[in-house]
Design an enzyme around this catalytic site. Sequence first.
Site, PDB file in Angstrom:
ATOM      1  N   HIS A   1      40.570  52.146  42.313  1.00 52.75           N
ATOM      2  CA  HIS A   1      40.940  50.764  42.615  1.00 52.75           C
ATOM      3  C   HIS A   1      42.355  50.661  43.155  1.00 52.75           C
ATOM      4  CE1 HIS A   1      42.560  46.742  41.723  1.00 52.75           C
ATOM      5  NE2 HIS A   1      41.345  46.310  42.023  1.00 52.75           N
TER       6      HIS A   1
ATOM      7  N   HIS B   1      30.710  45.991  36.944  1.00 53.60           N
ATOM      8  CA  HIS B   1      32.008  46.136  37.598  1.00 53.60           C
ATOM      9  C   HIS B   1      32.594  47.529  37.359  1.00 53.60           C
ATOM     10  CE1 HIS B   1      36.401  44.579  37.988  1.00 53.60           C
ATOM     11  NE2 HIS B   1      35.877  44.680  39.200  1.00 53.60           N
TER      12      HIS B   1
END
Length: 254
Positions: A58, A16
């Site tokens: 993000h 991730h």
Amino acid sequence: MTENLKPWPYPLWVAHRGAGKLAPENTMGAFRLGAAHGYRMFECDAKLSSDGVLFLMHDATLERTTNGHGTGGDLSMGEIARLDAGSWHSRAWAGEALPTLEALARWCLANHLFLNVEIKPTPGQEEATGRAAGELMNRIWPGDRVPPLFTSFKTESLRGARDTAPHIPRGLLVDKLADATGDADLRIALELGCSAMVLNHALWDADLVAKVHGAGLRCSSYTVNDEWAARRLIDLGTDGIITDRVDLFSPAAA
């Protein structure tokens, strides 16, 4: 039931944002650290700069993971490249930069690694970001290599990617099912021509896995950081596990 499953050439384990929480997310240092832990597939978040360059971050805003302020997509790539995206994590990572998606993709190609690009648009840039991701991969990703996987929570982004690069597999990200059965989300995934549904790991159960597999799609999960959760997903027969715990899970394990 699974004879109609779409091809899935990707590893089970996916790191991730590079290396989970061991390094500043979405930096090249994080992807190198994930690779050092044996991971072969990496998830990243991509959005557009003000001058149309896909970069990795993000959040819509800069404050959490850089020394900048405001909306990241409002800056040019030259301005983004000068930000410190490492000091927030720890002093050891001070000075890490936010890379372009192209830089990460070329690193993956050079090292024969797999890539999952989450299209994470700045609000209002959903379709444009998806189209830009498709156009980039059309330009740089060789046709004889396993393609990247595009995922997004935003249907407009997946449509943009589909329209520009229909050959690149897509996955619909879902954090909360639209209905108790999962049928509504599955219909959307099928309408988008997706190869996978990528769900909050707690949403999967045996019935939903069977339903999604029966429709020909693969089942993947985020963000799985506990051994019991990983074992449950493996026992359910799911196809992908995105984790922060690159230090806990061996990507060679099944």
